[in-house]
Each structure stands twice: as structure tokens, then as C-alpha cells.
Design a protein around this motif. Structure first.
Motif, PDB file in Angstrom:
ATOM      1  N   ARG A  10      20.826  22.392  68.104  1.00  0.00           N
ATOM      2  CA  ARG A  10      19.798  23.411  67.987  1.00  0.00           C
ATOM      3  C   ARG A  10      18.909  23.053  66.801  1.00  0.00           C
ATOM      4  O   ARG A  10      19.388  22.527  65.807  1.00  0.00           O
ATOM      5  CB  ARG A  10      20.414  24.781  67.710  1.00  0.00           C
ATOM      6  CG  ARG A  10      21.236  25.339  68.840  1.00  0.00           C
ATOM      7  CD  ARG A  10      20.376  25.874  69.946  1.00  0.00           C
ATOM      8  NE  ARG A  10      21.189  26.563  70.933  1.00  0.00           N
ATOM      9  CZ  ARG A  10      21.823  25.968  71.922  1.00  0.00           C
ATOM     10  NH1 ARG A  10      21.740  24.667  72.075  1.00  0.00           N
ATOM     11  NH2 ARG A  10      22.539  26.667  72.772  1.00  0.00           N
ATOM     12  N   ARG A  12      15.830  24.781  64.237  1.00  0.00           N
ATOM     13  CA  ARG A  12      15.104  25.987  63.847  1.00  0.00           C
ATOM     14  C   ARG A  12      14.294  25.728  62.587  1.00  0.00           C
ATOM     15  O   ARG A  12      14.683  24.888  61.763  1.00  0.00           O
ATOM     16  CB  ARG A  12      16.074  27.131  63.570  1.00  0.00           C
ATOM     17  CG  ARG A  12      16.855  27.526  64.805  1.00  0.00           C
ATOM     18  CD  ARG A  12      17.783  28.681  64.572  1.00  0.00           C
ATOM     19  NE  ARG A  12      18.630  28.847  65.746  1.00  0.00           N
ATOM     20  CZ  ARG A  12      19.740  29.564  65.770  1.00  0.00           C
ATOM     21  NH1 ARG A  12      20.152  30.197  64.686  1.00  0.00           N
ATOM     22  NH2 ARG A  12      20.436  29.659  66.879  1.00  0.00           N
ATOM     23  N   GLU A  35      25.958  28.428  64.966  1.00  0.00           N
ATOM     24  CA  GLU A  35      25.430  29.684  64.408  1.00  0.00           C
ATOM     25  C   GLU A  35      25.882  29.857  62.967  1.00  0.00           C
ATOM     26  O   GLU A  35      25.100  30.278  62.108  1.00  0.00           O
ATOM     27  CB  GLU A  35      25.915  30.886  65.228  1.00  0.00           C
ATOM     28  CG  GLU A  35      25.174  31.127  66.536  1.00  0.00           C
ATOM     29  CD  GLU A  35      23.657  31.181  66.379  1.00  0.00           C
ATOM     30  OE1 GLU A  35      22.971  30.676  67.281  1.00  0.00           O
ATOM     31  OE2 GLU A  35      23.155  31.693  65.356  1.00  0.00           O
TER      32      GLU A  35
ATOM     33  N   MET B  36      19.502  33.681  73.464  1.00  0.00           N
ATOM     34  CA  MET B  36      18.970  34.765  72.625  1.00  0.00           C
ATOM     35  C   MET B  36      19.318  36.146  73.159  1.00  0.00           C
ATOM     36  O   MET B  36      19.494  37.079  72.387  1.00  0.00           O
ATOM     37  CB  MET B  36      17.445  34.671  72.539  1.00  0.00           C
ATOM     38  CG  MET B  36      16.975  33.613  71.592  1.00  0.00           C
ATOM     39  SD  MET B  36      15.222  33.854  71.261  1.00  0.00           S
ATOM     40  CE  MET B  36      14.750  32.170  70.910  1.00  0.00           C
ATOM     41  N   ARG B 106      13.951  38.130  66.289  1.00  0.00           N
ATOM     42  CA  ARG B 106      15.380  38.022  66.509  1.00  0.00           C
ATOM     43  C   ARG B 106      15.813  36.578  66.255  1.00  0.00           C
ATOM     44  O   ARG B 106      16.761  36.322  65.546  1.00  0.00           O
ATOM     45  CB  ARG B 106      15.710  38.422  67.937  1.00  0.00           C
ATOM     46  CG  ARG B 106      17.175  38.458  68.282  1.00  0.00           C
ATOM     47  CD  ARG B 106      17.327  38.556  69.806  1.00  0.00           C
ATOM     48  NE  ARG B 106      18.714  38.538  70.196  1.00  0.00           N
ATOM     49  CZ  ARG B 106      19.483  39.632  70.239  1.00  0.00           C
ATOM     50  NH1 ARG B 106      18.986  40.788  69.915  1.00  0.00           N
ATOM     51  NH2 ARG B 106      20.747  39.534  70.602  1.00  0.00           N
ATOM     52  N   GLU B 107      15.074  35.636  66.857  1.00  0.00           N
ATOM     53  CA  GLU B 107      15.406  34.226  66.667  1.00  0.00           C
ATOM     54  C   GLU B 107      14.226  33.348  67.064  1.00  0.00           C
ATOM     55  O   GLU B 107      13.380  33.729  67.872  1.00  0.00           O
ATOM     56  CB  GLU B 107      16.634  33.851  67.524  1.00  0.00           C
ATOM     57  CG  GLU B 107      17.263  32.522  67.129  1.00  0.00           C
ATOM     58  CD  GLU B 107      17.621  32.462  65.660  1.00  0.00           C
ATOM     59  OE1 GLU B 107      18.700  32.968  65.288  1.00  0.00           O
ATOM     60  OE2 GLU B 107      16.824  31.917  64.880  1.00  0.00           O
ATOM     61  N   GLU B 109      13.798  29.316  68.319  1.00  0.00           N
ATOM     62  CA  GLU B 109      14.518  28.101  68.701  1.00  0.00           C
ATOM     63  C   GLU B 109      13.516  27.047  69.144  1.00  0.00           C
ATOM     64  O   GLU B 109      12.600  27.338  69.923  1.00  0.00           O
ATOM     65  CB  GLU B 109      15.449  28.366  69.892  1.00  0.00           C
ATOM     66  CG  GLU B 109      16.623  29.275  69.609  1.00  0.00           C
ATOM     67  CD  GLU B 109      17.851  28.534  69.096  1.00  0.00           C
ATOM     68  OE1 GLU B 109      18.930  29.124  69.150  1.00  0.00           O
ATOM     69  OE2 GLU B 109      17.721  27.384  68.635  1.00  0.00           O
TER      70      GLU B 109
END
Lengths: 297, 176
Positions: A10, A12, A35, B36, B106-107, B109
Motif C-alpha cells: 500500500r 499513502r 495498517e 476502505m 477517512r483514507e 490510497e
């Protein structure tokens, strides 16, 4: 019989760059681990970002010249390391020169409202009672040269704590891998950043590279990167890059600055920390690896 | 760091053939939606911005609206999911943004990251990687960003994009 290990990745936006976390394993475990790794990175950002007005760093910059400011144990740990490295590097590594970066446009103005003195340095930072920070004079503390590496280490720790045996965290080029058979590390040509070179292959360890290709500014007629050399009172030019490998990413990150500023003179300090540097200048790569080291120009 | 952790390095002065492009795909749109908003139903609700809406978004966020079509999905139970892209000098990033019911993030990505400096690769080097290759041998045309030390691109474009989408949600969807 070994079970099939799949890679889960992932990416971000964090720490002002793109952070990628990859874990090899089974889907549910890997996603959970990723996470937790991002949560650790988010925590480091929350504590040490000079842009976030509620971070430990911002509070220190606002108040610690008037009264001691309590910081999180992680912040104290990074600060203690930064101060130790300043001593070891003969003043080259200095996390107290943020106002120079502010003035040159590398940091937003207002990061440290009271800091006016051009001669403030990390020598004016004092840590008491393990987590109280006091500034002997107003200055702009900037942990940008070390916090990314620290965040990567915390994220790797989070992956391992959930049982992941092979993984990697790459925060805008500061990376750390563990559990690999052979992980190729590519580095950009400092003069042609689109040109990638396979510099080394790792089973485990951290790598960081300092260069100017994405963050250069013109300061006093020179094309420079956001690394200030306190010994020569100027920013480093953009024409070269230095890559450091070390066991931890916080050391790789911090030592790139020392290696960039001091060149071959940094070799004893690098070797003492079990680290190596690769200086790339004008189509040649010089390294401490062979214990042969010519001064980077 | 132990010597056995380092398998290989490039001897001083010798550079290996370069790779011309970087590309990594992390998630498909469906995977990002499931990640999500697990178990929730998403309904496609694409729409186009009016001139007035574009002006207001640009005014509020100080960004440029390059694309009028907004790729939005409504989330069952509240919230929204967007797919958007940002284009930098050499980077192209497709990303997903998830908003909670009250319009906060919220997120975020990354779905896809692509990079190209194309013209800078010298021809001789580019050809060299094919010499000796038999038909069917894998040829490495792209690198993954995870292998690169020293990328350090700023996520400023991305965070501007997120701000633009947040304003888009407020102005065009919630009408504030």
C-alpha cells in the motif's frame, strides 16, 4: 511444506512524500500489519512534523525558549540521537538550523516565530528529565533530516511485531527491508534523475539517499538542496548524491547528511556505526565499501 | 550492519544499464473500495462540474480544476469514494479518497504510480539490455518505486488534489 507468500503493498501520502509499506504473507495478516505500520508512521508525523502546529516540534519551536516543553518518548529519542550525532560529526549534523531553511524557502515561514538569530544551533537544545526540552535561545528545530528514517524503523518494527517475516517500508526513498533473499536497490543518477542504476542488493538493512533532484532551490545564485553545512555556512550544491546503507533507517537517514557535508572525512564515523556511503559525482561512484576512499569534490 | 546482509554493490566507476520507467500498481478501484468500506455497497454517481462550481472550487482551494468529470461513488450508510489523478512534471498518480459521512478524510490510497523521464535514457544503454537476450527472456522495462532510494518526491500535488476533492464534495454534493 512452505506456504505461498504473496506480496501486499500500500502507498499513502505521509511525511510530505509517498510512503510504501509492503508485507509478504497471508492476506489478512499482511493487511493488518500494513495498517499498524502506517499508524506508526502517522504517529511520527503527528509528533515531529514542523508543519503541524500541534506537533512536539512545533510546540518546542513556539515555547521551549520560555519554558520547558514535555515531548513524547519517541521525540526525545530522536532528539537525543540528533544531539549525539552533532557532537560526533564535529557540528555537521545540526537539527537546530531550521531558520536557515525557512529563510531559503525550504520550510514555511512562521515555523519558529521567535527565532531570529542566525547563529542558533542544536547546541542550544537541552533535554532534562528524559523528556523535557528546553531551548537556551529561540531557534527553529527541524527534524527533517532524521525523522523519516526513524518513522521507517518504527513501521518495520510494527510489521515484525505482528509476525511478518519479510517486508519493506520505503518513505520517499528512505527505505528498510528485512527477510529478503535479495532485494535490488536502485539509485538515481544525480544529474539525470530518470536514469536508475542498480547499486546494490540487500537481504536486510536500510538505505537513504540525499540528492537535490526533487527539492532544489536557487539560493544566492547557486542551485542547492535543503542540506545546510554549518561549517561552511552554506547549502550543498545539487550536482551530486550520496547513498548510505546502515542497519537502521534513522542512522542511514542522518548519516547521509554527514557524508554529504564531510565527504571522505565522514568515513571513520560511518564505519564506527557499521555504515557505508556511496558518493555519486560526475559519473563516478566512490565508496567506503572497499576502504578506499577519495575525497568527494 | 553485517557484511552478509549486503549481497552486491557496484564497483566505483562502473555503472549498470539504466531502466527507463517506473510503474507500480497497488490496488484496483474495486480493491480500494473494499479496503476502505468493507462490506458496504457503493453506488456510482459520476457527475460534471458547472462553470460556477469550477470557479468556486478554484477560489476556495487555490488549485486548478483540470478535469470537470468527477468520479464519485456514494457509500451506503454515508460517505463517499473518489478516484482522481494528479500529474506532476515526471509523475502520474491515480489515487482513491474515502470520505466519512461528515465529509472528512477517512483514507487516501495510491492506486497507481507512474514515472517517466523518457528522453533522458541514452540510446546505447537502452539497446544494451537487449543484447544476448533470447526470445522469451524477460526484459525489465520498468522498475518498482519500492526499490528506489532517493525518490523524495513531494506529495504536494497529491495533497492539493485531496483538498480540491474535499471542496468539490462540499460545493457540488453537500452544497455548502
Amino acid at each position: 511444506m512452505k506456504s505461498q507468500s504473496e506480496i501486499f503493498s500500500r502507498a499513502r501520502p505521509l511525511l510530505g512524500t509517498l510512503v510504501e509499506v509492503s508485507a509478504w504473507g497471508e492476506a489478512v495478516a499482511a493487511r493488518n500489519a500494513i495498517e499498524r505500520a502506517f499508524a506508526a508512521i502517522g504517529e511520527v508525523q503527528r509528533l515531529m512534523s514542523v508543519h503541524d502546529p500541534e506537533s512536539d516540534v512545533a510546540r518546542v519551536n513556539r515555547e521551549a525558549h520560555e519554558r520547558p516543553v514535555r515531548v513524547h518518548p519517541w521525540t526525545a529519542e530522536v532528539l537525543r540521537l540528533a544531539l549525539r550525532l552533532q557532537g560526533e560529526s564535529c557540528g555537521s549534523f545540526d537539527c537546530g538550523v531550521g531558520s536557515r531553511l525557512e529563510k531559503a524557502g525550504f520550510l514555511p515561514t512562521g515555523a519558529a516565530p521567535a527565532a531570529r538569530s542566525a547563529s542558533a544551533s542544536a547546541r542550544n537544545i537541552h533535554i532534562e528529565d528524559s523528556s523535557m526540552v528546553r531551548l537556551r535561545r529561540p531557534l527553529c528545530l527541524d527534524l527533517g533530516g532524521i525523522a523519516k528514517g526513524y518513522a521507517v524503523d518504527r513501521a518495520v518494527e510494527a510489521l515484525r511485531a505482528t509476525g511478518i517475516a519479510r517486508g519493506l517500508v520505503n518513505a520517499g526513498g528512505d527505505l528498510r527491508v528485512f527477510g529478503h533473499a535479495g532485494f535490488p536497490v536502485m539509485v538515481r543518477d544525480p544529474l539525470l534523475p530518470g536514469r536508475l542504476v542498480h547499486l546494490l542488493t540487500l537481504r536486510g538493512g536500510a538505505v537513504a539517499t540525499s540528492a537535490g533532484y526533487h527539492c532544489a532551490r536557487r539560493v544566492k545564485g547557486r542551485h542547492v538542496m535543503p542540506i545546510f553545512d554549518p561549517t561552511r555556512e552554506r547549502f550543498l550544491a545539487c550536482d551530486s548524491s550520496v547513498t548510505v546503507i546502515a542497519a537502521s533507517c534513522v542512522m542511514a537517514d542522518a548519516l547521509t547528511k554527514v557524508a554529504a557535508i564531510r565527504g571522505a572525512a565522514a568515513a571513520p564515523m560511518l564505519l564506527r556505526h557499521g555504515a557505508h556511503a556511496f558518493w555519486w559525482q560526475e559519473d563516478r561512484i566512490y565508496t567506503t565499501w572497499e576502504a578506499e576512499c577519495r575525497a568527494a569534490a | 550492519m553485517k557484511r552478509r546482509d549486503i549481497l552486491r554493490f557496484v564497483p566505483a566507476g562502473l555503472l549498470v544499464a539504466a531502466v527507463p520507467a517506473v510503474a507500480t500498481t497497488y490496488l484496483t478501484v474495486e480493491q480500494a473500495q473494499e479496503s476502505m468500506f468493507p462490506g458496504r455497497r457503493l453506488t456510482k454517481a459520476f457527475f460534471s462540474l458547472s462553470d460556477e462550481q469550477v470557479r468556486e472550487i478554484e477560489r476556495r482551494t487555490n488549485t486548478n480544476v483540470r478535469e470537470r468529470e468527477v468520479r464519485m461513488w456514494r457509500v451506503e450508510g454515508g460517505g463517499a469514494f473518489f478516484v482522481d489523478e494528479v500529474v506532476g512534471k515526471h509523475e502520474f498518480i491515480i489515487y482513491a479518497l474515502g470520505l466519512t459521512a461528515d465529509g472528512s478524510v477517512r483514507e487516501i490510497e495510491i492506486l497507481d504510480y507512474r514515472e517517466s523521464y523518457g528522453y533522458q535514457v541514452r540510446n546505447a544503454e537502452w539497446r544494451r539490455q537487449f543484447i544476448g537476450k533470447r526470445a522469451g527472456d524477460p526484459v525489465r522495462l520498468t522498475a518498482d518505486i519500492r526499490n528506489i532510494s532517493g525518490a523524495t518526491l513531494s506529495c504536494k500535488n497529491l495533497t492539493n488534489g485531496v483538498r480540491r476533492l474535499l471542496a468539490t464534495y462540499e460545493i457540488a454534493v453537500r452544497n455548502i
